[in-house]
Design an enzyme around this catalytic site. Sequence first.
Site, PDB file in Angstrom:
ATOM      1  N   SER A  77      27.179  35.351  38.715  1.00 26.65           N
ATOM      2  CA  SER A  77      28.266  36.269  39.054  1.00 26.65           C
ATOM      3  C   SER A  77      28.524  37.259  37.936  1.00 26.65           C
ATOM      4  O   SER A  77      28.445  36.921  36.764  1.00 26.65           O
ATOM      5  CB  SER A  77      29.553  35.521  39.365  1.00 26.65           C
ATOM      6  OG  SER A  77      30.581  36.455  39.646  1.00 26.65           O
ATOM      7  N   GLY A  78      28.869  38.449  38.319  1.00 30.69           N
ATOM      8  CA  GLY A  78      29.218  39.474  37.341  1.00 30.69           C
ATOM      9  C   GLY A  78      28.729  40.835  37.756  1.00 30.69           C
ATOM     10  O   GLY A  78      28.894  41.802  37.019  1.00 30.69           O
ATOM     11  N   LYS A 114      29.344  28.687  43.601  1.00 31.62           N
ATOM     12  CA  LYS A 114      29.315  30.160  43.614  1.00 31.62           C
ATOM     13  C   LYS A 114      29.976  30.697  44.892  1.00 31.62           C
ATOM     14  O   LYS A 114      30.724  31.671  44.857  1.00 31.62           O
ATOM     15  CB  LYS A 114      27.868  30.673  43.503  1.00 31.62           C
ATOM     16  CG  LYS A 114      27.712  32.179  43.688  1.00 31.62           C
ATOM     17  CD  LYS A 114      28.505  32.961  42.653  1.00 31.62           C
ATOM     18  CE  LYS A 114      28.284  34.452  42.549  1.00 31.62           C
ATOM     19  NZ  LYS A 114      28.126  35.272  43.700  1.00 31.62           N
ATOM     20  N   HIS A 129      33.576  30.370  44.468  1.00 25.90           N
ATOM     21  CA  HIS A 129      33.984  31.430  43.528  1.00 25.90           C
ATOM     22  C   HIS A 129      34.218  32.740  44.299  1.00 25.90           C
ATOM     23  O   HIS A 129      35.221  33.427  44.097  1.00 25.90           O
ATOM     24  CB  HIS A 129      32.895  31.614  42.459  1.00 25.90           C
ATOM     25  CG  HIS A 129      32.980  32.907  41.706  1.00 25.90           C
ATOM     26  ND1 HIS A 129      32.567  34.116  42.238  1.00 25.90           N
ATOM     27  CD2 HIS A 129      33.449  33.205  40.474  1.00 25.90           C
ATOM     28  CE1 HIS A 129      32.784  35.082  41.366  1.00 25.90           C
ATOM     29  NE2 HIS A 129      33.314  34.552  40.274  1.00 25.90           N
ATOM     30  N   ASN A 130      33.294  33.064  45.183  1.00 29.61           N
ATOM     31  CA  ASN A 130      33.436  34.300  45.948  1.00 29.61           C
ATOM     32  C   ASN A 130      34.632  34.249  46.887  1.00 29.61           C
ATOM     33  O   ASN A 130      35.332  35.237  47.075  1.00 29.61           O
ATOM     34  CB  ASN A 130      32.158  34.591  46.742  1.00 29.61           C
ATOM     35  CG  ASN A 130      31.059  35.156  45.863  1.00 29.61           C
ATOM     36  OD1 ASN A 130      31.081  34.976  44.641  1.00 29.61           O
ATOM     37  ND2 ASN A 130      30.090  35.814  46.450  1.00 29.61           N
ATOM     38  N   GLU A 160      37.508  34.887  44.910  1.00 31.11           N
ATOM     39  CA  GLU A 160      37.459  36.336  44.600  1.00 31.11           C
ATOM     40  C   GLU A 160      38.052  37.146  45.770  1.00 31.11           C
ATOM     41  O   GLU A 160      38.852  38.056  45.559  1.00 31.11           O
ATOM     42  CB  GLU A 160      35.999  36.699  44.364  1.00 31.11           C
ATOM     43  CG  GLU A 160      35.686  38.156  44.194  1.00 31.11           C
ATOM     44  CD  GLU A 160      34.156  38.376  44.115  1.00 31.11           C
ATOM     45  OE1 GLU A 160      33.496  37.668  43.327  1.00 31.11           O
ATOM     46  OE2 GLU A 160      33.645  39.226  44.862  1.00 31.11           O
ATOM     47  N   LYS A 170      29.672  40.375  52.724  1.00 32.96           N
ATOM     48  CA  LYS A 170      28.298  39.907  52.935  1.00 32.96           C
ATOM     49  C   LYS A 170      28.229  38.462  53.437  1.00 32.96           C
ATOM     50  O   LYS A 170      27.165  38.008  53.791  1.00 32.96           O
ATOM     51  CB  LYS A 170      27.500  40.062  51.641  1.00 32.96           C
ATOM     52  CG  LYS A 170      27.311  41.542  51.248  1.00 32.96           C
ATOM     53  CD  LYS A 170      26.212  41.745  50.243  1.00 32.96           C
ATOM     54  CE  LYS A 170      26.501  41.104  48.910  1.00 32.96           C
ATOM     55  NZ  LYS A 170      27.578  41.801  48.156  1.00 32.96           N
TER      56      LYS A 170
HETATM   57  C1  3PG Z   1      28.949  39.872  45.731  1.00 32.02           C
HETATM   58  O1  3PG Z   1      28.266  38.854  45.767  1.00 32.02           O
HETATM   59  O2  3PG Z   1      28.498  41.014  45.650  1.00 32.02           O
HETATM   60  C2  3PG Z   1      30.426  39.757  45.730  1.00 32.02           C
HETATM   61  O3  3PG Z   1      30.806  38.779  44.822  1.00 32.02           O
HETATM   62  C3  3PG Z   1      30.997  39.437  47.102  1.00 32.02           C
HETATM   63  O4  3PG Z   1      30.430  40.226  48.004  1.00 32.02           O
HETATM   64  P1  3PG Z   1      31.144  40.798  49.354  1.00 32.02           P
HETATM   65  O5  3PG Z   1      32.523  41.251  49.020  1.00 32.02           O
HETATM   66  O6  3PG Z   1      30.243  41.946  49.714  1.00 32.02           O
HETATM   67  O7  3PG Z   1      31.094  39.711  50.365  1.00 32.02           O
END
Ligand code: 3PG
Length: 496
Positions: free
Chosen positions: A129-130, A184, A187-188, A191, A263
């Site tokens: 991630s990053g 991960k 984590h998303n 996010e 995604k």
């Molecule tokens: C990524 O993996 O690019 C982001 O952490 C989450 O992606 P997304 O907002 O396009 O689902």
Amino acid sequence: MDKADIGMIGMEVMGRSLALNIESRGYTVAVFNRTESKTRNFAEGPAKGKNFIPCYELQNFVKSLKSPRKIMLMVKEGAPVDGFIEKLVPLLDRGDLIIDGGNSFFKDTIRRNSELTEKGIFFIGTGVSGGEEGALKGPAIMPGGQPEAYKLVEKIFSDISAKAQDGEPCVTYIGPNGAGHFVKTTHNGIEYGDMQLIGECVWVLKKTGMNAEEIASTMEQWNGGNDILRSYLIEITADSMKEKKKEGEGYLVDVVADITRMKGTGTWTVQSAMELLVPIPTIAAAVFSREMSQDKDLRLQMAKILKTPEGKKLRESKKKLMDIAHDALYIAKISSYAQGFALLQAASKKYGFDLKLGQIAKIWRGGCIIRAQFLDEITKAYEENPELPNLLASPKFSGFVNENLWKLAKFIDIAHRSGVPVLGMASSYDYILQIACPVMVSAQVAAFQRDYFGAHGYFKIGGEGQPEIVKDPEGKIREFHIEWMVDGRPEKEITR
Ligand code: 3PG
């Protein structure tokens, strides 16, 4: 040139950036891409004069690697990962290692791990991630797989990872099989929650009449010094909101279309939570909100039909609102992380990941998108008590929540009065109310309804002031049913 220390397949932005990062730490990196021109552009561009071995055939690529070979895939999740594994396996020896660094679904990683183990090939599924900058300068890395496999790349991963403020590398062995990809994905999901909560805050602040620049400077304050909200996402919100329109007056953010694409990892997080029976309402709200953002046509249509309090002017002063919003956002965030960590805890149990929650919070302190001051507090909370039943039980957070929960309630009230939907904030608030509620009346009613229409039975509690479930002397929960259609509605005890 000597053989390469590691091979990278996939020359899109993440693969390229990671390869450059690895090379910059003194390693030789072999690179390969399905479309030859991408490898060539890389070799003749940013890789020129550096320790890269560009390869245009998979066989040469494999031959260019030191044994045991370490090959990292940075390709799109799903079929491309399986496709490369299939092509690589006949070219590899027992003890070689394939690393999938994309955002793969953790169950695919579990399957690939067991298929490759049968062939004597190690497999690591790792979260990275990053974004582009993180991959280039130092991401947070979440590797899962066999511990012996991790040993093969531990040094490289540690060298290329971000370093937290105390200098600790933002990488640790997460657990077996799909553990790294599960973490991960979560984590998303977290996010998504953070982004939703920040967006709701911006919306309410905008309702006070603040323009993008003023909101940005509020966010800059929230990102300053030792502020509890200090985080990368607050930082980039502030920075991006200041961006002026490329033509004409005003701020670019005001003409960005209100559509959030995704995604899939947020949806996977919610699906996993459903499967594991772990409520993560804030994260789910973030996914639902993105979904609603995408149906722009429907919203435009409905806006003409339904009357919402859109135009209401706020009574609160900007200063007061900013203070309320700050603490409301912090509490909503605590609630959202409590949900995310509860999901990790349940997955750890169900899939045997043996996750160390404190360690996970620790490696999220740097490099990744959710990096924040706050993760230091979560690390400490789990260090103090690794068996916390829920993050909200930690005195580090419960004290603040108890004192300031009213601000989150107030924030939601203000938002609703002025017509701002706050799916995330409200979900965070209700999660706290519900998790701390000894008797859920709604559940009492539903249990009774189920018994009424379906003879599904119900349990009992002691009564007023005695919220515990009634058990028999052996400790078994007693179950009852009412014969609703029989005269006198007799209550019977059910034995199963
Ligand atoms: C990524 O993996 O690019 C982001 O952490 C989450 O992606 P997304 O907002 O396009 O689902």
